[in-house]
Motif scaffolding. Structure first.
Motif, PDB file in Angstrom:
ATOM      1  N   PRO A  61       0.845  -1.198   0.000  1.00 35.64           N
ATOM      2  CA  PRO A  61       0.000   0.000   0.000  1.00 35.64           C
ATOM      3  C   PRO A  61       0.880   1.248   0.000  1.00 35.64           C
ATOM      4  O   PRO A  61       2.027   1.220   0.459  1.00 35.64           O
ATOM      5  CB  PRO A  61      -0.787  -0.120   1.301  1.00 35.64           C
ATOM      6  N   SER A  62       0.334   2.327  -0.514  1.00 37.99           N
ATOM      7  CA  SER A  62       1.070   3.603  -0.522  1.00 37.99           C
ATOM      8  C   SER A  62       0.084   4.723  -0.226  1.00 37.99           C
ATOM      9  O   SER A  62      -0.040   5.679  -0.991  1.00 37.99           O
ATOM     10  CB  SER A  62       1.757   3.827  -1.876  1.00 37.99           C
ATOM     11  N   ASP A  63      -0.610   4.581   0.879  1.00 36.91           N
ATOM     12  CA  ASP A  63      -1.650   5.539   1.244  1.00 36.91           C
ATOM     13  C   ASP A  63      -1.046   6.811   1.838  1.00 36.91           C
ATOM     14  O   ASP A  63       0.078   6.799   2.362  1.00 36.91           O
ATOM     15  CB  ASP A  63      -2.611   4.903   2.248  1.00 36.91           C
ATOM     16  N   ALA A  64      -1.788   7.882   1.758  1.00 34.63           N
ATOM     17  CA  ALA A  64      -1.321   9.143   2.320  1.00 34.63           C
ATOM     18  C   ALA A  64      -1.125   9.010   3.827  1.00 34.63           C
ATOM     19  O   ALA A  64      -1.954   8.418   4.525  1.00 34.63           O
ATOM     20  CB  ALA A  64      -2.337  10.245   2.024  1.00 34.63           C
ATOM     21  N   HIS A  65      -0.006   9.503   4.335  1.00 34.83           N
ATOM     22  CA  HIS A  65       0.315   9.523   5.767  1.00 34.83           C
ATOM     23  C   HIS A  65       0.377   8.106   6.359  1.00 34.83           C
ATOM     24  O   HIS A  65       0.056   7.896   7.530  1.00 34.83           O
ATOM     25  CB  HIS A  65      -0.693  10.375   6.539  1.00 34.83           C
ATOM     26  N   ALA A  83      -1.802   8.077   9.679  1.00 30.14           N
ATOM     27  CA  ALA A  83      -1.912   9.167  10.642  1.00 30.14           C
ATOM     28  C   ALA A  83      -2.940  10.181  10.158  1.00 30.14           C
ATOM     29  O   ALA A  83      -3.079  10.418   8.957  1.00 30.14           O
ATOM     30  CB  ALA A  83      -0.560   9.841  10.829  1.00 30.14           C
ATOM     31  N   HIS A  84      -3.655  10.770  11.121  1.00 29.88           N
ATOM     32  CA  HIS A  84      -4.605  11.846  10.837  1.00 29.88           C
ATOM     33  C   HIS A  84      -4.071  13.150  11.406  1.00 29.88           C
ATOM     34  O   HIS A  84      -3.632  13.190  12.562  1.00 29.88           O
ATOM     35  CB  HIS A  84      -5.963  11.527  11.475  1.00 29.88           C
ATOM     36  N   PHE A  85      -4.135  14.225  10.608  1.00 31.71           N
ATOM     37  CA  PHE A  85      -3.631  15.524  11.028  1.00 31.71           C
ATOM     38  C   PHE A  85      -4.748  16.558  10.988  1.00 31.71           C
ATOM     39  O   PHE A  85      -5.728  16.418  10.247  1.00 31.71           O
ATOM     40  CB  PHE A  85      -2.491  15.964  10.106  1.00 31.71           C
ATOM     41  N   VAL A  97      -5.012   8.199  14.507  1.00 37.32           N
ATOM     42  CA  VAL A  97      -4.676   7.033  13.683  1.00 37.32           C
ATOM     43  C   VAL A  97      -5.944   6.427  13.104  1.00 37.32           C
ATOM     44  O   VAL A  97      -6.954   6.273  13.811  1.00 37.32           O
ATOM     45  CB  VAL A  97      -3.919   5.965  14.509  1.00 37.32           C
ATOM     46  N   ALA A  98      -5.878   6.076  11.839  1.00 35.22           N
ATOM     47  CA  ALA A  98      -6.958   5.330  11.183  1.00 35.22           C
ATOM     48  C   ALA A  98      -6.436   3.944  10.819  1.00 35.22           C
ATOM     49  O   ALA A  98      -5.268   3.790  10.433  1.00 35.22           O
ATOM     50  CB  ALA A  98      -7.425   6.059   9.928  1.00 35.22           C
ATOM     51  N   PRO A 154       5.501  18.796  10.086  1.00 34.76           N
ATOM     52  CA  PRO A 154       4.090  19.030   9.769  1.00 34.76           C
ATOM     53  C   PRO A 154       3.581  18.007   8.746  1.00 34.76           C
ATOM     54  O   PRO A 154       4.221  17.759   7.727  1.00 34.76           O
ATOM     55  CB  PRO A 154       4.093  20.452   9.196  1.00 34.76           C
ATOM     56  N   PHE A 155       2.460  17.383   9.054  1.00 35.09           N
ATOM     57  CA  PHE A 155       1.830  16.378   8.207  1.00 35.09           C
ATOM     58  C   PHE A 155       2.694  15.127   8.023  1.00 35.09           C
ATOM     59  O   PHE A 155       2.514  14.381   7.065  1.00 35.09           O
ATOM     60  CB  PHE A 155       1.457  16.965   6.835  1.00 35.09           C
TER      61      PHE A 155
END
Length: 215
Positions: A61-65, A83-85, A97-98, A154-155
């Motif tokens: 997988p290569s999901d954002a964050h 991660a959720h920001f 976290v998701a 950041p992010f």
């Protein structure tokens, strides 16, 4: 009990078995705790300049964050942690976290965790620390092992664990699962990490015994 229930129950037990075992062995309970089940034996530690890809038939997988993911010999479906920001790029204090499935065995779509997967295995619990950029993270399937979720920019965030008195950034885990018996049994864990001091990728190979599910 109806015939339908009798048919469904073994499938549910097998599903929950895999979930609980995955969570139980994924994040390295202390290897000296011989009384723990399943028992883990550290077999080897190897360093490579590139990240190993255990099964190239299974997509990464290569999901954002993305923080971490977990794959198994069973099929290509992968558990992903991200991660959720907030809008300022800081970890969201309410839901940092998701966790969800990437159903690579199908079309690669996202699927939410089932309630038992979240409650007994892959779900996480978060605790604050004195440092607002560091959170303690534990998995519902293995509450004794604490990891650290750190904001690195950041992010951007990463997940860290101490393994044999050394700190590593977690990348992914791969579990060998034996399905020849009545219930699935985890036989080996390969944990893929990065050493922040050397920049090398470190593979920890761990044998698992007594990994069969018992009630």
């Amino acid at each position: 009990m109806t015939g339908h229930a009798l048919t469904t129950l073994p499938r549910l037990c097998r599903a929950m078995t895999g979930i609980c075992l995955l969570a139980l062995v994924s994040f390295l309970v202390p290897l000296s705790a011989s009384a723990a089940k399943p028992a883990l034996t550290h077999l080897s530690r190897s360093e490579t300049p590139q990240l190993p890809h255990v099964n190239r038939a299974f997509r990464f997988p290569s999901d954002a964050h993305q923080l971490f993911f977990l794959q198994r010999t069973l099929n290509a479906n992968t558990v992903v942690y991200t991660a959720h920001f907030d809008k300022s790029g800081n970890l969201n204090p309410d839901a940092p976290v998701a966790v969800y499935w990437r159903r690579f065995q199908e079309q690669g779509q996202v699927m939410a965790l089932r309630w038992y997967e979240r409650a007994f295995g892959f779900g996480v619990r978060i605790q604050s620390t004195d440092n607002p950029q560091t959170l303690r993270l534990t998995f519902n399937g293995l509450k004794s092992q604490q990891l650290e979720l750190r904001q690195t920019a950041p992010f951007k965030a990463a997940l860290f664990a101490r393994i044999e008195d050394r700190e590593y950034r977690l990348i992914y885990a791969y579990l060998d699962v034996d399905e020849s018996g009545l219930f699935p049994k985890v036989t080996r864990l390969r944990l893929y990490t990065n050493d922040p001091h050397t920049g090398l990728y470190v593979t920890h190979t761990i044998a698992v015994s007594g990994g069969a599910y018992t009630e």
